[in-house]
Structure formats: C-alpha cells, structure tokens
Design a protein around this motif. Structure first.
Motif, short mmCIF file in Angstrom:
data_model
loop_
_atom_site.label_atom_id
_atom_site.label_comp_id
_atom_site.label_asym_id
_atom_site.label_seq_id
_atom_site.Cartn_x
_atom_site.Cartn_y
_atom_site.Cartn_z
N ARG A 4 0.93 -1.19 0.00
CA ARG A 4 0.12 0.08 0.16
C ARG A 4 0.85 1.20 0.01
N VAL A 25 -2.28 3.51 -14.69
CA VAL A 25 -2.01 2.41 -13.67
C VAL A 25 -0.81 1.71 -14.08
N LEU A 36 -1.33 -4.76 -10.95
CA LEU A 36 -2.76 -3.96 -11.05
C LEU A 36 -3.83 -4.43 -9.88
N ALA A 37 -3.85 -5.65 -9.62
CA ALA A 37 -4.42 -6.44 -8.58
C ALA A 37 -4.34 -5.46 -7.38
N ILE A 39 -3.42 -2.53 -6.78
CA ILE A 39 -4.23 -1.00 -6.63
C ILE A 39 -5.63 -1.21 -6.43
N ASN A 40 -6.10 -2.28 -7.00
CA ASN A 40 -7.76 -2.65 -6.85
C ASN A 40 -7.88 -2.98 -5.37
N TYR A 41 -7.15 -4.00 -4.79
CA TYR A 41 -7.32 -4.57 -3.62
C TYR A 41 -7.10 -3.30 -2.35
N HIS A 42 -6.09 -2.37 -2.77
CA HIS A 42 -5.72 -1.45 -1.70
C HIS A 42 -6.88 -0.12 -1.77
N GLY A 44 -9.13 0.33 -4.72
CA GLY A 44 -10.51 0.29 -5.27
C GLY A 44 -10.18 0.73 -6.91
N THR A 45 -9.68 1.99 -7.08
CA THR A 45 -9.62 2.48 -8.54
C THR A 45 -8.27 3.37 -8.41
N ARG A 46 -7.83 3.68 -9.72
CA ARG A 46 -6.82 4.67 -9.84
C ARG A 46 -7.06 5.85 -9.36
N LYS A 48 -8.96 6.83 -6.77
CA LYS A 48 -9.03 6.85 -5.28
C LYS A 48 -7.49 6.88 -4.90
#
Length: 191
Positions: A4, A25, A36-37, A39-42, A44-46, A48
């Motif tokens: 993170r 991203v 990339l996963a 970013i989504n995990y921690h 949600g979106t680019r 954010k």
C-alpha cells in the motif's frame, strides 16, 4: 514499506512527474514494483489511489510551510517574515515534486468534493499556523489569510519560472511599498 505504501509513494512520484491526467495504472505499477490487482485491492480504483496520494502530498506541503516558520522567540517580525519566505522558497527549490503534486491536487480538487474538503482543511490549518508567525498574543487571522494567498502565487511562479520568480527580499520590499498606500487600519468588527 508494504505494498500500500509502495503504491502511494509511486503515485506521488507519478503525479509530480506526469500529472494527474497522464498518470496511468501501468505507470504506478511500474514505479511501485507491484501489480494492477494491488491497486484494486488497496484502493479500489486509480482515481482513489491518486486522490489519496494528492491528499498526502498536500498534507506534506502544509507541514513544510509550518516547519519553515521561524522561531517566534527570535528576530523581529519583519526579519521573521523574510526568514519564513526564504525558507519557503528554498523548500520549493529543494522539494519540487512535493509542490508540483500539491498544485496538481489543487486543480483536481475542482472536480472532487473529497479532495476539496481535504484541501480546505489543510489550507485552514496553514492559515492558522501562518497567523501565529509573528508571535502576537492574539494572532490576527487576516495575516494568515494574506500569507496563504501570497504563498499560492509564489509557488506557481517558482514552479513555472524559478529564475525570474520573486525573492524573499522582493516580496518584503513590495509589501512595504503596498503598505504605504493603505489608509490607517480600522478596528476589526466584532464576530
């Protein structure tokens, strides 16, 4: 650092180098060494992730302003102002990535209520700290208002054209010249 924090550091770096609109991203993933996963995990979106990076950069910029305040027990108010401005300008030169990301964040805040609220809070904290610059028994909030307004313009000038941007001496001399045109102060109205 964990994933993170690596993502946030990379996002701040990308914001400073590329700006919000041009940061992808893939840029963040490459700079962080993650995927990339993550970013989504921690986040949600680019967006954010970039918003969080901008908020943290803004907080760091405000902290730099507050840390650059001279010792209140030291020199006279005019010397404190000059010293503060000199330290601030030095910070612009030594830490351009932090200040560039701050400007990027301000532009993005026009489109994000969350960022706008965060920046508004950070600006209020900076104005309060700046109002205390002169060590007055009762700090005048208008001093913080003027200094915070002036800092924004000074920052932009130093980022865009540092070789021709005003120095601390230019600003203090200019303020004295402006003050000569102003009528005597009136008592401040009661709140």
């Amino acid at each position: 650092m964990g994933t993170r924090e690596d993502l946030l550091t990379a996002a701040k770096q990308c914001l400073a180098e590329r700006g919000y609109a041009r940061t992808t991203v893939r840029d963040i993933v490459a700079a962080s060494g993650s995927n990339l996963a993550a970013i989504n995990y921690h986040f949600g979106t680019r967006d954010k992730l970039l918003n969080q990076a901008m908020m943290e950069s803004s907080a760091a910029a405000v902290q730099q302003i507050l840390e650059s305040l001279p010792d209140r027990a030291g020199a006279d108010p005019a010397a404190r102002l000059h010293d503060f401005l000199q330290r601030l300008i030095t910070s612009f030169t030594e830490n351009p990535a932090v200040w560039s990301a701050n400007v990027e964040g301000l532009a993005q805040a026009l489109h994000s209520p969350e960022l706008r609220a965060e920046f508004g809070s950070a600006q209020a904290a900076a104005r309060t700290g700046l109002a205390e610059l002169f060590g007055l028994v009762e700090p005048d909030s208008r001093i913080g208002d003027v200094l915070q307004t002036m800092i924004g313009g000074l920052l932009v000038q130093h980022l865009v054209d540092p070789d021709h941007a005003p120095t601390a001496a230019d600003i203090t001399t200019g303020l004295r010249a402006i003050a000569a045109f102003l009528p005597p102060t009136r008592p401040r109205p009661a709140p």
